[in-house]
Design a protein around this motif. Structure first.
Motif, PDB file in Angstrom:
ATOM      1  N   THR A 281       0.856  -1.190   0.000  1.00 54.43           N
ATOM      2  CA  THR A 281       0.000   0.000   0.000  1.00 54.43           C
ATOM      3  C   THR A 281       0.890   1.238   0.000  1.00 54.43           C
ATOM      4  OG1 THR A 281      -0.086   0.217   2.416  1.00 54.43           O
ATOM      5  CG2 THR A 281      -1.701  -1.260   1.389  1.00 54.43           C
ATOM      6  N   LEU A 282       0.316   2.384  -0.307  1.00 55.57           N
ATOM      7  CA  LEU A 282       1.099   3.622  -0.331  1.00 55.57           C
ATOM      8  C   LEU A 282       1.596   3.995   1.060  1.00 55.57           C
ATOM      9  CD1 LEU A 282      -0.981   5.755  -2.882  1.00 55.57           C
ATOM     10  CD2 LEU A 282       1.023   4.308  -3.303  1.00 55.57           C
TER      11      LEU A 282
ATOM     12  N   THR B 239      -7.096  -6.987  -5.222  1.00 49.70           N
ATOM     13  CA  THR B 239      -5.978  -6.204  -5.769  1.00 49.70           C
ATOM     14  C   THR B 239      -5.158  -7.044  -6.740  1.00 49.70           C
ATOM     15  OG1 THR B 239      -5.883  -4.925  -3.711  1.00 49.70           O
ATOM     16  CG2 THR B 239      -3.967  -4.820  -5.160  1.00 49.70           C
TER      17      THR B 239
ATOM     18  N   GLN C  54      -6.120  -0.189 -14.590  1.00 55.43           N
ATOM     19  CA  GLN C  54      -5.111   0.856 -14.601  1.00 55.43           C
ATOM     20  C   GLN C  54      -4.811   1.472 -13.237  1.00 55.43           C
ATOM     21  OE1 GLN C  54      -3.205   1.663 -17.280  1.00 55.43           O
ATOM     22  NE2 GLN C  54      -4.234  -0.101 -18.191  1.00 55.43           N
ATOM     23  N   ASP C  55      -5.821   1.595 -12.361  1.00 46.72           N
ATOM     24  CA  ASP C  55      -5.592   2.351 -11.131  1.00 46.72           C
ATOM     25  C   ASP C  55      -4.793   1.572 -10.088  1.00 46.72           C
ATOM     26  OD1 ASP C  55      -7.434   0.504 -10.382  1.00 46.72           O
ATOM     27  OD2 ASP C  55      -8.826   1.896  -9.437  1.00 46.72           O
TER      28      ASP C  55
ATOM     29  N   ARG D 201      -1.660   0.232 -10.168  1.00 46.03           N
ATOM     30  CA  ARG D 201      -0.283   0.701 -10.012  1.00 46.03           C
ATOM     31  C   ARG D 201      -0.219   2.144  -9.538  1.00 46.03           C
ATOM     32  NH1 ARG D 201       3.536  -2.900 -11.937  1.00 46.03           N
ATOM     33  NH2 ARG D 201       2.686  -4.655 -13.134  1.00 46.03           N
ATOM     34  N   GLY D 202      -1.321   2.878  -9.645  1.00 46.52           N
ATOM     35  CA  GLY D 202      -1.363   4.229  -9.089  1.00 46.52           C
ATOM     36  C   GLY D 202      -1.678   4.235  -7.608  1.00 46.52           C
ATOM     37  N   ASN D 203      -2.411   3.218  -7.136  1.00 42.56           N
ATOM     38  CA  ASN D 203      -2.823   3.153  -5.733  1.00 42.56           C
ATOM     39  C   ASN D 203      -1.955   2.233  -4.889  1.00 42.56           C
ATOM     40  OD1 ASN D 203      -4.979   4.892  -6.241  1.00 42.56           O
ATOM     41  ND2 ASN D 203      -6.324   3.208  -6.833  1.00 42.56           N
TER      42      ASN D 203
ATOM     43  N   ASN E 177       2.152   0.216  -4.644  1.00 41.13           N
ATOM     44  CA  ASN E 177       3.511   0.046  -5.160  1.00 41.13           C
ATOM     45  C   ASN E 177       3.686  -1.423  -5.529  1.00 41.13           C
ATOM     46  OD1 ASN E 177       4.403   2.743  -4.750  1.00 41.13           O
ATOM     47  ND2 ASN E 177       4.596   2.326  -2.559  1.00 41.13           N
TER      48      ASN E 177
END
Length: 512
Positions: free
Chosen positions: A11-12, A43, A52-53, A55-57, A59
């Motif tokens: 997670t971020l 996930t 797409q989202d 890899r943005g949400n 690591n």
């Protein structure tokens, strides 16, 4: 057909969901991903499907090779915008350049799926269809694109038993590999031939993954055997360690006593005792350096029980009611619904999606409230029970006593909540964790009747045995709407089919 190599997902905020996971998907695989809520199952599905989202949400590191395979992905939930689309717009996103030739194939697939679909249905919005119909429409759309791999994330959540049986047949008849997530233990038992188990151990500090080419039941039996063996070895080692330490303490105390009592007139004896004590301490160092076998603490090993009470007398009438008509808005759902609940009855209700089961349970709860019958109503929509801006501890507190707070935290700890999860607003918790908060509230409520609307729909099949045991122990009556065949089979002893003509008695065999 698909290879994942050393995939790590964090997670971020830095929490690791998956650590260096590697596996390949082959032609005839039906790979079920299992584990508790919040462990990264959805996930991972999204990552493989190329949403797409992700890899943005998160690591993500590692490699994935799909050899240009076409992946069909059924998400856990479709967007609100999609649910409000007409079927034609849902199927053909570009009205000018869209491929209208897919429509005959779409209709043919729905016919194969035993769904009655008319030309006028193209103008209906997706949300107007039942849960089972929505799944079939989405699958027909996916298969229309001729995928070579299929990923289904929780396709069973809103399905009635008839559609669940259809889905089992659909999965078994697939000629392409499948990755799927499901909480339905019966479906997993009947369909999976490989298992990927995602866990968060050591208070969610250490992620683990296990891959086995086994069916679900075989995997669970093997897992149970390994956990029992590990516990046995840990107990044996602990017993041996305790015996060694007892013997060591006896020697240490003797040497220490002799050191204290030896006179200065015996320097040679003092030197020998000093050397002896050095050797004794070295023995303890060797004992302590032995690698300890950890006593297993599997993630699904949760504990939750009702307080022991004398069972309600079978002769006691809990509820006796006849409802002439059941409506939702202006639509008549059912007529002449008769229900009698006596003593510690265990009543299970099944029925087609959208037939009115949940609406009827709301009526029963309201009627019991009017009659002053003590009961607890677990609704499907958790936000109708929980204040999601509160933490779990805040919601569960009744009188604010310090010992009550400690008791609540013990309950939540027994369900594998971390202290952070106990104190954070529940809007950040998974659906499974919210369900567990409601279960804690339920066991702490002094009632004689439980009304349950799909109580297990967001709980992992691994924790189901504990939940079943908890409900079987309840002293009062249970009225449950469920499509979970294992729950119905193991908890209930009376079964009804909800129809437009009321409740019809059915046999236990009819739920399987």
């Amino acid at each position: 057909m698909l290879v994942l190599k050393n995939i790590t997902i964090k997670t971020l905020k830095g929490r690791t969901l998956l650590h260096e996971c590697s596996f390949s998907l082959n032609k005839n695989d039906r790979l079920a991903i299992i584990g508790e809520e919040g462990n990264g199952k959805s996930t991972l599905c999204k990552l493989i499907a190329g949403v797409q989202d992700i890899r943005g949400n998160f690591n993500v590191t590692g490699d994935m090779y799909s050899d240009h395979q076409r992946i069909g992905y059924l998400p856990q939930q479709i967007s609100e915008d999609q649910s409000q689309q007409e079927i034609l717009d849902f199927l053909i996103e570009d009205p000018v350049f869209g491929d209208y030739e897919i429509l005959p194939r779409f209709e043919k697939l729905l016919m194969k799926f035993q769904m009655d679909f008319k030309e006028t249905d193209y103008s209906r919005i997706l949300s107007s269809f039942s849960g089972g119909e929505k799944i079939k429409i989405q699958l027909a759309k996916l298969l229309g694109d001729d995928p070579s791999i299929l990923i289904l994330d929780e396709p069973t959540n809103d399905l009635d038993i008839v559609t669940l049986q259809w889905l089992e047949h659909f999965i078994l008849s697939l000629d392409i590999p499948l990755i799927y997530v499901s909480h339905d233990s019966v479906l997993l038992t009947r369909t999976a031939n490989r298992i990927l188990h995602l866990e968060q151990t050591e208070r969610k500090q250490k992620p683990l993954w296990t891959l086995e080419s086994l069916g679900f039941q075989e995997y669970m039996e093997k897992r149970t055997h390994l956990l029992e063996r590990q516990e046995s070895l840990a107990k044996k080692q602990k017993s041996e360690y305790d015996a060694q330490m007892e013997k060591w303490h006896q020697i240490y105390q003797k040497v220490e006593y002799r050191q204290r009592t030896i006179t200065r007139q015996d320097p040679h004896g003092g030197q020998l005792l000093k050397k002896k004590m050095k050797n004794v301490k070295a023995v303890k160092d060797r004992i302590d350096k032995v690698v300890r076998i950890k006593k297993p603490d599997p993630e699904e090993a949760v504990h939750l029980f009702f307080d022991s009470k004398e069972a309600v007398s079978p002769r006691k009438t809990i509820f006796d009611d006849t409802l002439e008509h059941l409506y939702i808005h202006d639509r008549l759902l059912a007529s002449d619904i008769q229900l009698q609940i006596y003593g510690p009855a265990r009543i299970g209700i099944i029925g087609a999606n959208g037939c009115g089961k949940s609406t009827y349970l709301k009526y029963v709860s309201q009627k019991m409230t009017e009659l002053g019958i003590s009961h607890y109503f677990m609704q499907q929509e958790y936000h109708q029970i929980l204040n999601l801006s509160q933490s779990a501890v805040e919601f569960l507190m009744k009188d604010g006593r310090k010992d009550e707070r400690s008791q609540i935290m013990t309950y939540l700890g027994n369900l594998k909540f971390t202290e952070e999860e106990m104190m954070t607003p529940m809007e950040s918790l998974s659906q499974g964790q919210r369900a567990k908060v409601i279960l804690v509230d339920m066991v702490r409520s002094p009632v004689d009747c439980l009304i349950l609307d799909e109580p297990t729909r967001n709980l992992s099949p691994l924790t189901l045995p504990v939940i079943v045991s908890m409900f079987k122990q309840f002293h009062g009556a249970i009225l449950a709407v469920s499509h979970d065949r294992q729950f119905l089979s193991q908890v209930c002893d009376q079964y009804y089919l909800f129809t437009s003509e009321g409740l019809c008695i059915i046999e236990k065999a009819d739920i399987n």
